[in-house]
Design an enzyme around this catalytic site. Structure first.
Site, PDB file in Angstrom:
ATOM      1  N   ALA A   6     -41.987  60.340 -68.487  1.00 34.44           N
ATOM      2  CA  ALA A   6     -42.805  59.218 -67.766  1.00 34.44           C
ATOM      3  C   ALA A   6     -44.291  59.864 -67.797  1.00 34.44           C
ATOM      4  CB  ALA A   6     -42.555  59.316 -66.627  1.00 34.44           C
ATOM      5  N   GLY A  49     -38.089  61.775 -68.649  1.00 36.60           N
ATOM      6  CA  GLY A  49     -37.914  60.237 -68.819  1.00 36.60           C
ATOM      7  C   GLY A  49     -37.552  60.015 -70.022  1.00 36.60           C
ATOM      8  N   GLU A  98     -34.080  60.901 -70.610  1.00 36.08           N
ATOM      9  CA  GLU A  98     -33.324  60.044 -69.737  1.00 36.08           C
ATOM     10  C   GLU A  98     -33.153  58.705 -70.164  1.00 36.08           C
ATOM     11  OE1 GLU A  98     -35.560  61.290 -66.342  1.00 36.08           O
ATOM     12  OE2 GLU A  98     -34.109  61.965 -65.180  1.00 36.08           O
ATOM     13  N   GLU A 116     -38.899  68.713 -66.222  1.00 38.23           N
ATOM     14  CA  GLU A 116     -39.629  68.525 -64.851  1.00 38.23           C
ATOM     15  C   GLU A 116     -39.829  69.418 -63.765  1.00 38.23           C
ATOM     16  OE1 GLU A 116     -36.905  66.739 -66.175  1.00 38.23           O
ATOM     17  OE2 GLU A 116     -37.373  64.535 -65.922  1.00 38.23           O
TER      18      GLU A 116
HETATM   19  N1  DAK Z   1     -47.518  62.147 -69.966  1.00 38.51           N
HETATM   20  C1  DAK Z   1     -48.526  61.764 -69.921  1.00 38.51           C
HETATM   21  N2  DAK Z   1     -49.419  62.167 -71.167  1.00 38.51           N
HETATM   22  C2  DAK Z   1     -48.604  63.004 -71.717  1.00 38.51           C
HETATM   23  C3  DAK Z   1     -47.282  63.459 -71.722  1.00 38.51           C
HETATM   24  C4  DAK Z   1     -46.703  62.795 -70.546  1.00 38.51           C
HETATM   25  N3  DAK Z   1     -45.203  62.878 -70.282  1.00 38.51           N
HETATM   26  N4  DAK Z   1     -46.761  64.055 -72.583  1.00 38.51           N
HETATM   27  C5  DAK Z   1     -47.931  64.192 -73.408  1.00 38.51           C
HETATM   28  N5  DAK Z   1     -48.879  63.807 -72.862  1.00 38.51           N
HETATM   29  C6  DAK Z   1     -50.319  63.704 -73.668  1.00 38.51           C
HETATM   30  C7  DAK Z   1     -51.069  64.837 -73.419  1.00 38.51           C
HETATM   31  O1  DAK Z   1     -51.592  65.089 -72.204  1.00 38.51           O
HETATM   32  C8  DAK Z   1     -52.066  64.809 -74.541  1.00 38.51           C
HETATM   33  O2  DAK Z   1     -53.182  64.080 -74.010  1.00 38.51           O
HETATM   34  P1  DAK Z   1     -54.432  64.348 -74.645  1.00 38.51           P
HETATM   35  O3  DAK Z   1     -54.768  65.616 -73.965  1.00 38.51           O
HETATM   36  O4  DAK Z   1     -54.562  64.305 -76.127  1.00 38.51           O
HETATM   37  O5  DAK Z   1     -55.444  63.330 -73.921  1.00 38.51           O
HETATM   38  C9  DAK Z   1     -50.951  64.187 -75.594  1.00 38.51           C
HETATM   39  O6  DAK Z   1     -50.012  63.364 -74.947  1.00 38.51           O
HETATM   40  C10 DAK Z   1     -50.561  65.162 -76.626  1.00 38.51           C
HETATM   41  O7  DAK Z   1     -49.686  66.075 -76.086  1.00 38.51           O
HETATM   42  P2  DAK Z   1     -49.936  67.714 -76.166  1.00 38.51           P
HETATM   43  O8  DAK Z   1     -51.532  68.099 -76.659  1.00 38.51           O
HETATM   44  O9  DAK Z   1     -49.508  68.514 -75.028  1.00 38.51           O
HETATM   45  O10 DAK Z   1     -49.251  68.021 -77.630  1.00 38.51           O
HETATM   46  P3  DAK Z   1     -48.294  69.228 -78.085  1.00 38.51           P
HETATM   47  O11 DAK Z   1     -47.805  69.000 -79.280  1.00 38.51           O
HETATM   48  O12 DAK Z   1     -49.404  70.570 -77.801  1.00 38.51           O
HETATM   49  O13 DAK Z   1     -47.062  69.405 -76.639  1.00 38.51           O
HETATM   50  C11 DAK Z   1     -45.452  68.467 -75.360  1.00 38.51           C
HETATM   51  C12 DAK Z   1     -46.100  68.359 -76.817  1.00 38.51           C
HETATM   52  C13 DAK Z   1     -44.374  67.525 -75.407  1.00 38.51           C
HETATM   53  C14 DAK Z   1     -44.550  70.057 -75.291  1.00 38.51           C
HETATM   54  C15 DAK Z   1     -46.317  68.550 -74.176  1.00 38.51           C
HETATM   55  O14 DAK Z   1     -47.094  67.411 -74.297  1.00 38.51           O
HETATM   56  C16 DAK Z   1     -45.630  68.320 -73.006  1.00 38.51           C
HETATM   57  O15 DAK Z   1     -44.960  69.215 -72.519  1.00 38.51           O
HETATM   58  N6  DAK Z   1     -45.587  67.013 -72.461  1.00 38.51           N
HETATM   59  C17 DAK Z   1     -45.030  66.662 -71.041  1.00 38.51           C
HETATM   60  C18 DAK Z   1     -43.502  67.027 -71.069  1.00 38.51           C
HETATM   61  C19 DAK Z   1     -42.941  66.531 -69.672  1.00 38.51           C
HETATM   62  O16 DAK Z   1     -43.104  67.267 -68.595  1.00 38.51           O
HETATM   63  N7  DAK Z   1     -42.138  65.575 -69.293  1.00 38.51           N
HETATM   64  C20 DAK Z   1     -41.483  65.306 -68.308  1.00 38.51           C
HETATM   65  C21 DAK Z   1     -42.420  64.243 -67.540  1.00 38.51           C
HETATM   66  S1  DAK Z   1     -41.697  63.923 -65.735  1.00 38.51           S
HETATM   67  C22 DAK Z   1     -38.321  57.667 -62.386  1.00 38.51           C
HETATM   68  C23 DAK Z   1     -38.559  57.447 -63.752  1.00 38.51           C
HETATM   69  C24 DAK Z   1     -38.811  58.459 -64.598  1.00 38.51           C
HETATM   70  C25 DAK Z   1     -39.223  59.737 -64.131  1.00 38.51           C
HETATM   71  C26 DAK Z   1     -38.895  59.965 -62.921  1.00 38.51           C
HETATM   72  C27 DAK Z   1     -38.382  59.075 -62.130  1.00 38.51           C
HETATM   73  N8  DAK Z   1     -37.865  56.624 -61.444  1.00 38.51           N
HETATM   74  C28 DAK Z   1     -37.893  55.322 -62.037  1.00 38.51           C
HETATM   75  C29 DAK Z   1     -37.314  57.243 -60.026  1.00 38.51           C
HETATM   76  C30 DAK Z   1     -39.511  60.726 -65.301  1.00 38.51           C
HETATM   77  C31 DAK Z   1     -40.222  61.735 -65.080  1.00 38.51           C
HETATM   78  C32 DAK Z   1     -40.788  62.633 -66.368  1.00 38.51           C
HETATM   79  O17 DAK Z   1     -40.434  62.373 -67.395  1.00 38.51           O
END
Ligand code: DAK
Length: 258
Positions: free
Chosen positions: A65, A109, A112, A132
């Site tokens: 997300a 997400g 998921e 998360e």
């Molecule tokens: N959200 C926003 N931006 C994201 C992102 C994300 N999840 N993942 C990556 N980006 C963005 C980065 O900020 C970066 O943007 P700029 O800096 O270029 O502006 C760009 O994508 C490229 O990412 P990286 O520079 O970080 O790329 P790398 O290759 O170095 O790393 C990575 C890739 C996937 C390992 C890293 O980006 C990363 O760790 N991303 C976050 C992964 C994460 O934590 N995902 C979980 C998010 S929480 C619900 C519905 C849904 C959810 C919960 C409840 N309900 C309906 C109740 C879900 C929650 C989640 O998913």
């Protein structure tokens, strides 16, 4: 609805939905999920469509997300905006088969969302995870519930508590994905599988999907009972007679989906 965050196309009774926010690794924004839910509504209602194929790009199915969108939200915002969840749950409520074709990151997400689909196939560069915990939260749309059913408690706990990712081969061994392909052939193979399934009798597909999903919600004896009732009901379908006659006559069946 005009889509800005997804791309859709149709080929051979397959609706292809491509998540399309490559600059943020297909981070799943509210607008993107609204568009996805709308696309699923449309394709589910369209008799020409047998299967939905959900995909991203070679670097990411979806990295979760959109964190930028969530960072300033309060608990009350999250609780009150239940429509946010409804868009997500639309995927798991679809009666037509949905295949997730995953390359690159399928995190949070994104993982998921893939698990809400009926089949996950992936490229050899795919990585699945529920990171998360590293953001100070927990999976919120099925990660703790569907992952344990897919891979068992040991790996689900390991992934959700440590936030580590699983590569494609481990995901296949653990039962999260059904097939792994070299990244350069994933698109072709995903389309082949989707077209093959879309070529089956639609009511038979619906019944199979419903029966398998029932196994998540019920006891074995109730599930077996439900399956048997559907099996009996299948003999009211023209496609049952056609499928069996075609086999005996050594020809391809001509489904009427009735
Ligand atoms: N959200 C926003 N931006 C994201 C992102 C994300 N999840 N993942 C990556 N980006 C963005 C980065 O900020 C970066 O943007 P700029 O800096 O270029 O502006 C760009 O994508 C490229 O990412 P990286 O520079 O970080 O790329 P790398 O290759 O170095 O790393 C990575 C890739 C996937 C390992 C890293 O980006 C990363 O760790 N991303 C976050 C992964 C994460 O934590 N995902 C979980 C998010 S929480 C619900 C519905 C849904 C959810 C919960 C409840 N309900 C309906 C109740 C879900 C929650 C989640 O998913």
């Amino acid at each position: 609805m005009k889509y800005e965050n997804i791309h859709t196309s149709v080929r051979d009774a397959v609706a292809i939905v491509t998540l399309n926010r490559p600059k943020v690794l297909n981070a799943l924004s509210h607008d993107m999920m609204t568009e996805l839910a709308d696309a699923v509504d449309g394709f589910e209602a369209d008799d020409a469509i047998g299967v939905i194929l959900l995909t991203g790009n070679e670097k990411a199915f979806a990295a979760g997300a959109d964190i930028a969108e969530m960072v300033e939200k309060t608990s009350v915002d999250m609780y009150m905006s239940d429509h946010f969840a409804r868009n997500w749950e639309r995927i798991s409520k679809c009666r037509k088969p949905i295949i997730a074709s995953v390359a690159g990151h399928a995190l949070g997400g994104g993982c998921e969302l893939a698990m809400m689909c009926d089949i996950i196939i992936c490229a050899d560069n795919a990585r699945f995870g529920q990171p998360e915990v590293k953001l100070g939260v927990l999976p919120g749309i099925g990660g703790t519930q569907r992952l344990i059913r897919a891979v068992g408690k040991a790996k689900a706990m390991d992934m959700c508590l440590s936030g580590r990712t699983m590569d494609a081969r481990e995901a296949e061994r653990a039962g999260l994905v059904s097939r792994v392909y070299a990244a350069d052939v994933l698109e072709v193979e995903a389309m082949k599988l989707a077209a093959e399934i879309a070529g089956m009798s639609r009511p038979a597909l619906y019944m199979i999907k419903e029966a398998i999903n029932r196994a998540y919600e019920t006891t074995l004896s109730e599930g077996l009972h439900f399956e048997r009732r559907l099996f009996h009901a299948a003999f009211a379908m023209q496609d049952q007679g056609e499928g069996m006659r075609a086999f005996l006559e050594k020809r391809a069946p001509e489904w009427t989906h009735s």
